[in-house]
Design a protein around this motif. Structure first.
Motif, PDB file in Angstrom:
ATOM      1  N   ALA A 560      14.274 -51.854 -85.160  1.00 34.98           N
ATOM      2  CA  ALA A 560      14.997 -51.112 -86.185  1.00 34.98           C
ATOM      3  C   ALA A 560      14.538 -51.441 -87.600  1.00 34.98           C
ATOM      4  CB  ALA A 560      16.489 -51.389 -86.055  1.00 34.98           C
ATOM      5  N   LEU A 561      14.087 -52.665 -87.832  1.00 32.45           N
ATOM      6  CA  LEU A 561      13.805 -53.097 -89.202  1.00 32.45           C
ATOM      7  C   LEU A 561      12.696 -52.294 -89.886  1.00 32.45           C
ATOM      8  CD1 LEU A 561      14.499 -55.217 -91.403  1.00 32.45           C
ATOM      9  CD2 LEU A 561      12.601 -56.575 -90.501  1.00 32.45           C
ATOM     10  N   PRO A 562      11.534 -52.027 -89.255  1.00 29.99           N
ATOM     11  CA  PRO A 562      10.469 -51.321 -89.987  1.00 29.99           C
ATOM     12  C   PRO A 562      10.908 -49.986 -90.563  1.00 29.99           C
ATOM     13  CG  PRO A 562       9.598 -52.273 -87.964  1.00 29.99           C
ATOM     14  CD  PRO A 562      11.074 -52.438 -87.910  1.00 29.99           C
ATOM     15  N   ALA A 563      11.663 -49.195 -89.782  1.00 36.91           N
ATOM     16  CA  ALA A 563      12.112 -47.905 -90.302  1.00 36.91           C
ATOM     17  C   ALA A 563      13.031 -48.090 -91.507  1.00 36.91           C
ATOM     18  CB  ALA A 563      12.821 -47.119 -89.201  1.00 36.91           C
ATOM     19  N   MET A 564      13.855 -49.137 -91.471  1.00 34.51           N
ATOM     20  CA  MET A 564      14.750 -49.387 -92.610  1.00 34.51           C
ATOM     21  C   MET A 564      13.953 -49.749 -93.862  1.00 34.51           C
ATOM     22  SD  MET A 564      17.835 -48.868 -91.643  1.00 34.51           S
ATOM     23  CE  MET A 564      18.795 -49.735 -92.861  1.00 34.51           C
ATOM     24  N   VAL A 565      12.923 -50.555 -93.682  1.00 37.38           N
ATOM     25  CA  VAL A 565      12.103 -50.938 -94.836  1.00 37.38           C
ATOM     26  C   VAL A 565      11.377 -49.713 -95.397  1.00 37.38           C
ATOM     27  CG1 VAL A 565      10.150 -52.351 -95.562  1.00 37.38           C
ATOM     28  CG2 VAL A 565      11.866 -53.303 -94.017  1.00 37.38           C
ATOM     29  N   ARG A 566      10.833 -48.880 -94.500  1.00 39.27           N
ATOM     30  CA  ARG A 566      10.187 -47.650 -94.971  1.00 39.27           C
ATOM     31  C   ARG A 566      11.187 -46.750 -95.689  1.00 39.27           C
ATOM     32  NH1 ARG A 566       7.876 -47.730 -89.753  1.00 39.27           N
ATOM     33  NH2 ARG A 566       9.327 -46.077 -89.136  1.00 39.27           N
ATOM     34  N   ALA A 567      12.402 -46.681 -95.157  1.00 45.69           N
ATOM     35  CA  ALA A 567      13.428 -45.855 -95.795  1.00 45.69           C
ATOM     36  C   ALA A 567      13.714 -46.336 -97.208  1.00 45.69           C
ATOM     37  CB  ALA A 567      14.703 -45.869 -94.957  1.00 45.69           C
ATOM     38  N   ARG A 568      13.784 -47.649 -97.369  1.00 44.38           N
ATOM     39  CA  ARG A 568      14.028 -48.186 -98.711  1.00 44.38           C
ATOM     40  C   ARG A 568      12.871 -47.873 -99.648  1.00 44.38           C
ATOM     41  NH1 ARG A 568      15.372 -54.511-100.110  1.00 44.38           N
ATOM     42  NH2 ARG A 568      14.460 -54.521-102.195  1.00 44.38           N
ATOM     43  N   ARG A 569      11.642 -47.980 -99.131  1.00 43.64           N
ATOM     44  CA  ARG A 569      10.495 -47.669 -99.970  1.00 43.64           C
ATOM     45  C   ARG A 569      10.463 -46.184-100.325  1.00 43.64           C
ATOM     46  NH1 ARG A 569       4.381 -47.639 -97.749  1.00 43.64           N
ATOM     47  NH2 ARG A 569       5.446 -46.239 -96.339  1.00 43.64           N
ATOM     48  N   TYR A 570      10.708 -45.290 -99.353  1.00 44.27           N
ATOM     49  CA  TYR A 570      10.709 -43.864 -99.640  1.00 44.27           C
ATOM     50  C   TYR A 570      11.805 -43.512-100.628  1.00 44.27           C
ATOM     51  CZ  TYR A 570       7.444 -43.007 -95.792  1.00 44.27           C
ATOM     52  OH  TYR A 570       6.347 -42.996 -94.990  1.00 44.27           O
ATOM     53  N   GLY A 571      12.945 -44.195-100.516  1.00 47.82           N
ATOM     54  CA  GLY A 571      14.010 -43.939-101.471  1.00 47.82           C
ATOM     55  C   GLY A 571      13.576 -44.266-102.880  1.00 47.82           C
ATOM     56  N   ASP A 572      12.814 -45.353-103.045  1.00 47.40           N
ATOM     57  CA  ASP A 572      12.326 -45.711-104.371  1.00 47.40           C
ATOM     58  C   ASP A 572      11.328 -44.674-104.884  1.00 47.40           C
ATOM     59  OD1 ASP A 572      13.885 -47.947-104.252  1.00 47.40           O
ATOM     60  OD2 ASP A 572      12.275 -49.275-103.576  1.00 47.40           O
ATOM     61  N   ALA A 578      20.053 -45.255-102.233  1.00 47.79           N
ATOM     62  CA  ALA A 578      20.617 -45.540-100.906  1.00 47.79           C
ATOM     63  C   ALA A 578      21.406 -46.832-101.015  1.00 47.79           C
ATOM     64  CB  ALA A 578      19.517 -45.642 -99.865  1.00 47.79           C
ATOM     65  N   GLU A 579      22.607 -46.720-101.560  1.00 45.40           N
ATOM     66  CA  GLU A 579      23.443 -47.905-101.716  1.00 45.40           C
ATOM     67  C   GLU A 579      23.767 -48.499-100.344  1.00 45.40           C
ATOM     68  OE1 GLU A 579      23.921 -45.060-103.089  1.00 45.40           O
ATOM     69  OE2 GLU A 579      23.824 -45.365-105.259  1.00 45.40           O
ATOM     70  N   GLY A 580      23.691 -49.810-100.256  1.00 44.56           N
ATOM     71  CA  GLY A 580      24.001 -50.493 -99.006  1.00 44.56           C
ATOM     72  C   GLY A 580      22.813 -50.705 -98.107  1.00 44.56           C
ATOM     73  N   LEU A 581      21.683 -50.042 -98.393  1.00 45.29           N
ATOM     74  CA  LEU A 581      20.523 -50.170 -97.525  1.00 45.29           C
ATOM     75  C   LEU A 581      19.916 -51.573 -97.619  1.00 45.29           C
ATOM     76  CD1 LEU A 581      18.679 -48.700 -95.568  1.00 45.29           C
ATOM     77  CD2 LEU A 581      17.319 -47.920 -97.504  1.00 45.29           C
ATOM     78  N   ALA A 582      19.834 -52.117 -98.826  1.00 39.30           N
ATOM     79  CA  ALA A 582      19.239 -53.448 -98.992  1.00 39.30           C
ATOM     80  C   ALA A 582      20.053 -54.504 -98.248  1.00 39.30           C
ATOM     81  CB  ALA A 582      19.149 -53.793-100.475  1.00 39.30           C
ATOM     82  N   ALA A 583      21.372 -54.390 -98.276  1.00 42.63           N
ATOM     83  CA  ALA A 583      22.210 -55.376 -97.578  1.00 42.63           C
ATOM     84  C   ALA A 583      21.991 -55.314 -96.078  1.00 42.63           C
ATOM     85  CB  ALA A 583      23.679 -55.136 -97.920  1.00 42.63           C
ATOM     86  N   ILE A 584      21.842 -54.094 -95.533  1.00 46.41           N
ATOM     87  CA  ILE A 584      21.615 -53.958 -94.090  1.00 46.41           C
ATOM     88  C   ILE A 584      20.249 -54.522 -93.712  1.00 46.41           C
ATOM     89  CG2 ILE A 584      21.357 -52.291 -92.225  1.00 46.41           C
ATOM     90  CD1 ILE A 584      23.370 -50.517 -93.625  1.00 46.41           C
ATOM     91  N   VAL A 585      19.256 -54.276 -94.535  1.00 43.94           N
ATOM     92  CA  VAL A 585      17.924 -54.813 -94.265  1.00 43.94           C
ATOM     93  C   VAL A 585      17.951 -56.336 -94.268  1.00 43.94           C
ATOM     94  CG1 VAL A 585      15.583 -55.013 -95.193  1.00 43.94           C
ATOM     95  CG2 VAL A 585      16.690 -52.777 -95.095  1.00 43.94           C
TER      96      VAL A 585
END
Length: 797
Positions: A560-572, A578-585
């Motif tokens: 699950a982690l790689p997709a979350m990291v990519r999601a955070r990067r795409y959001g930037d 994407a509030e809350g994404l960094a805490a979940i990562v």
């Protein structure tokens, strides 16, 4: 009674001329009666074939049927004649409301056959109840004429003549149908056609033109009565009413949708299709000198691709096509002859340009268009507005689209394509970007007619694309069925208009399991960010956090982690918060670091290889998450520092699988956590005689999986590997050879060559130095002088 061949250009020309001669006061066309109100749209110049009538059941849009029309379809020419002359036009086949209901109820009635070229009707069923045997009337007539190819016979007898009277076709169909007993569905369709004709007669119409598949003409004609009235010799009204009484019915809606020649081709699965719609369009549009015009156009297609084709090529190709027709006893060159002439002369025997001609001209890449006045669901209308706003035109051929996400227009295009993919409409498929940087995207766009069915189905989620995509994302997070791109709605077969009869195949997807995996949820987060769905993202993140808190499987967390990291990067990159994404990562990474020790214990070869893949993906994701200081050393408080510390603690443990231990050593070496001396010491221990050869080979595979350049630049490590391999017993060498072959086979060819050169040089330095002392300077002097002359120098430096 004007019996035609569906999508036959010769039939279309003859029908057009016959209607001009007859001047009917009403035209009845084989097709769904629900479309009567839509026929008038043919007068709108915005309705450009190929188009299709699409019938579907509201709330069950997967249950749909298509009736396609091309410019060369006789039915389309009949519609155009009616709207141009102002006479009424009606469809006379069994209503789609009955056909879709029969299919839903699982009626055993198989699809009826059709006019010439459709595969024919069901043959007479014996009294024993054996299934009907399909009859192809074109094949039967071609066989009677001594032809082995029905298409070639039809071209010779009808297309190349252009003057075959409808009486002759009706007589031929009567002969083929002699003794035929229609199956239930065909009987119902023909009974409804007779009912529609009787209604028109009762309303006072005198010159009634009935345009239907030639196969049905004998069942609709009968014999003239004593007063010349139509209907004598046909089944009585009571018999037809009894056959149609009590048919199941559903509410069906119908509209026009764009179609393509590719979907009209028989190979696409459409039962009444033709193999060469592009060729048939040419025959209809170019009645004068069709062979010369077609080969000239083929030359233009090849020139557009940079292939040299001259007018002399075209002249010789025309002569060759004519000669082939004479040798084969044909009145004119047909498709087979012009394609062979193009292959031999224009393409000089090369099959690749021939395939280009087949795609562009034999099948064709034409996409129809419907006007804005066409009935549409709100989602379809909103997508059309978005396509205009973003200047994205639907096209039937593949189109490459490169986007720069720093530009507002390209960013909006990307969001639209990602939203449509969430709805199962894969108009755009992501491709490998030709540029560098996360702000670039590449897509391959191609519009398929069945997307309209997908849009109707997705209309249940919302009236606009963002709203529907948001609702669909929330449903997927709850475990809804993950529908993907669907096939064409409607089943082929039957002659319900020029298209397939009501069918039961349409958009389909897997059934929802009610529980979504953690990896699927993280992928959904990424898709929501790509599609810019702020209404759905918080809901999906909350669902993800709840699922992650309950999942104790470390491999699930690592997936699950790689997709979350990519999601955070795409959001930037996209400016999507994407509030809350960094805490979940951060929480996921912490749990991975804590639980990784238990996950690496007691692994077999397959489990070790699977875990190694997860370790590499997490390592790459952490690198994106936290680049660390410029000197490459990360503190233990950073994500990279915590991950490196977890790997460092595992690397010294005993009992690790060789693949995992070798890979951890390599990661720590690349990260600067180990020096070359320590890495060499660990390799020496792992390849010592105390370890089985298979484990040593697995260690080397894991260590070198990051690339082979390390052996090129570090002679000590290369010497260790070479010494271990040279010291293996013959039996052990045979056992580890497949493992080593897999390891070194994954390296790039330049890396393998460099490693081979270094291995060859091992132990030969003294020999090479001795050989250098024996150089014959007198023999070398001539070569030196030649090199100096090439360099423009005359003296030795």
């Amino acid at each position: 009674m004007l019996g035609i061949r569906h999508h036959g250009p010769g039939s279309a020309r003859s029908l057009r001329d016959e209607l001009e001669r007859l001047k009917p006061d009403i035209v009845l066309i084989e097709g769904p009666p629900e479309a009567d109100a839509l026929a008038g749209l043919a007068a709108d110049p915005g309705l450009r074939p190929p188009v299709a009538l699409l019938a579907h059941v509201p709330g069950e849009p997967a249950r749909a049927a298509f009736w396609p029309f091309a410019e060369f379809s006789p039915e389309w020419q009949a519609i155009r004649h009616a709207v141009r002359t102002g006479v009424p036009v009606r469809f006379c086949d069994l209503p789609a409301a009955h056909g879709l209901a029969l299919d839903r109820d699982g009626s055993p009635d198989g699809p009826a056959g059709g006019g010439p070229g459709e595969g024919g009707p069901g043959a007479a069923a014996p009294e024993s109840g054996a299934p009907a045997v399909p009859v192809d009337p074109i094949a039967a007539l071609a066989c009677a004429a001594g032809y082995d190819d029905p298409e070639r016979w039809w071209e010779d007898a009808v297309e190349h003549r252009g003057d075959t009277p409808f009486e002759v076709i009706a007589e031929a169909m009567a002969a083929v149908r002699d003794g035929h007993v229609p199956d239930v569905r065909e009987a119902r369709r023909e009974a409804y056609m007779r009912r529609t004709i009787r209604r028109a007669v009762k309303e006072g119409f005198e010159r009634i033109a009935v345009v239907c598949g030639a196969w049905h003409v004998p069942a609709l004609t009968g014999v003239p009565g004593r007063d010349g009235a139509w209907g004598a010799g046909l089944p009585p009204v009571k018999a037809d009413d009894a056959l149609l009484r009590g048919l199941p019915k559903v509410k069906a809606e119908i509209t026009w949708v764009p179609w393509t020649y590719g979907r009209l081709a028989a190979w696409s699965g459409y039962g009444a299709g033709v193999t060469s719609p592009g060729w048939y369009h040419h025959l209809f549009a170019s009645a004068d000198r069709p062979v010369e015009r077609w080969l000239a156009a083929a030359a233009g297609v090849l020139r557009d691709e940079g292939l040299p084709v001259s007018s002399a090529h075209v002249i010789e190709a025309v002569r060759l096509a004519g000669s082939l027709a004479v040798l084969r006893g044909r009145p004119l060159a047909g498709l087979a002859e012009v394609v062979e002439a193009a292959r031999a002369v224009l393409c000089e025997g090369d099959d690749l340009p021939v395939e280009l001609i087949r795609r562009r001209m034999v099948v064709g890449e034409r996409l129809g268009h419907v006007p804005d006045s066409t009935p549409m669901v709100p989602l379809q209308r909103h997508l059309r507005e978005e396509q205009r706003r973003l200047r994205l035109k639907p096209e039937a051929l593949d189109r490459e689209l490169d986007l720069d996400l720093r530009k507002p227009l390209d960013l909006d295009r990307s969001r639209l394509l990602h939203r449509l993919r969430l709805l199962g409409v894969d108009w755009g498929v992501p491709a490998r970007s030709r540029g560098k940087g996360t702000f670039r995207e590449s897509w391959t766009l191609v519009w398929r007619p069945e997307f309209d069915v997908d849009l109707i189905e997705a209309g249940a989620w919302g009236t606009t694309v963002p709203a529907a995509a948001s609702a669909r994302a929330r449903d997927l997070a709850d475990g809804g069925p993950n529908t993907g791109p669907s096939g064409p709605g409607g089943s082929p077969g039957g002659t319900a208009g020029p298209g397939p009869g009501p069918g039961g195949s349409g958009p389909s997807g897997g059934q929802g399991s009610g529980r979504v995996s953690l990896a699927d949820l993280t992928g959904l987060v990424e898709r929501c960010l790509l599609a810019d769905l702020p209404d759905a993202l918080p809901y999906v993140l909350d669902t993800l956090a709840a699922r992650a808190a309950l999942d104790s499987d470390v491999t699930h967390l690592m997936a699950a982690l790689p997709a979350m990291v990519r999601a955070r990067r795409y959001g930037d990159v996209r400016g999507t918060p994407a509030e809350g994404l960094a805490a979940i990562v951060d929480a996921l990474l912490t749990r991975i670091c804590v639980g990784l020790g238990a996950a690496v214990t007691g692994l077999d070869d397959d489990a070790a290889r699977d875990l190694l893949r997860h370790i590499d993906e997490v390592h790459a994701a952490v690198a994106l998450l936290d680049d660390g200081p410029a000197d490459g050393v990360s503190g233990d408080g950073t994500p990279r520092g915590r991950w490196t510390a977890a790997l460092r603690g595992l690397s010294g443990r005993s009992g690790l699988h060789g693949l995992i231990e070798g890979r951890l050593t390599r990661i720590l070496l690349d990260a600067g956590d180990l020096d070359d001396a320590e890495a060499g010491r660990r390799m020496a221990l792992s390849t010592s005689a105390g370890h089985p050869p298979a484990r040593a080979a697995a260690w080397i595979e894991g260590f070198l999986s990051g690339g082979g350049l390390l052996l090129v630049h570090d002679a000590r490590l290369l010497g260790l590997v070479d010494g271990w391999l040279a010291g293996l017993a013959p039996e052990a060498f045979v056992d580890v050879l497949p493992l080593l072959r897999r390891t070194f086979g994954a390296f790039a060819a330049p890396e393998r060559r460099s490693i081979g050169s270094r291995v060859r040089a091992l132990g030969t330095r003294e020999t090479a130095a001795a050989a250098a002392d024996e150089i014959d300077e007198a023999r070398a002097a001539a070569a030196v002088r030649t090199v100096l002359a090439l360099l423009g120098r005359t003296e030795t430096p």
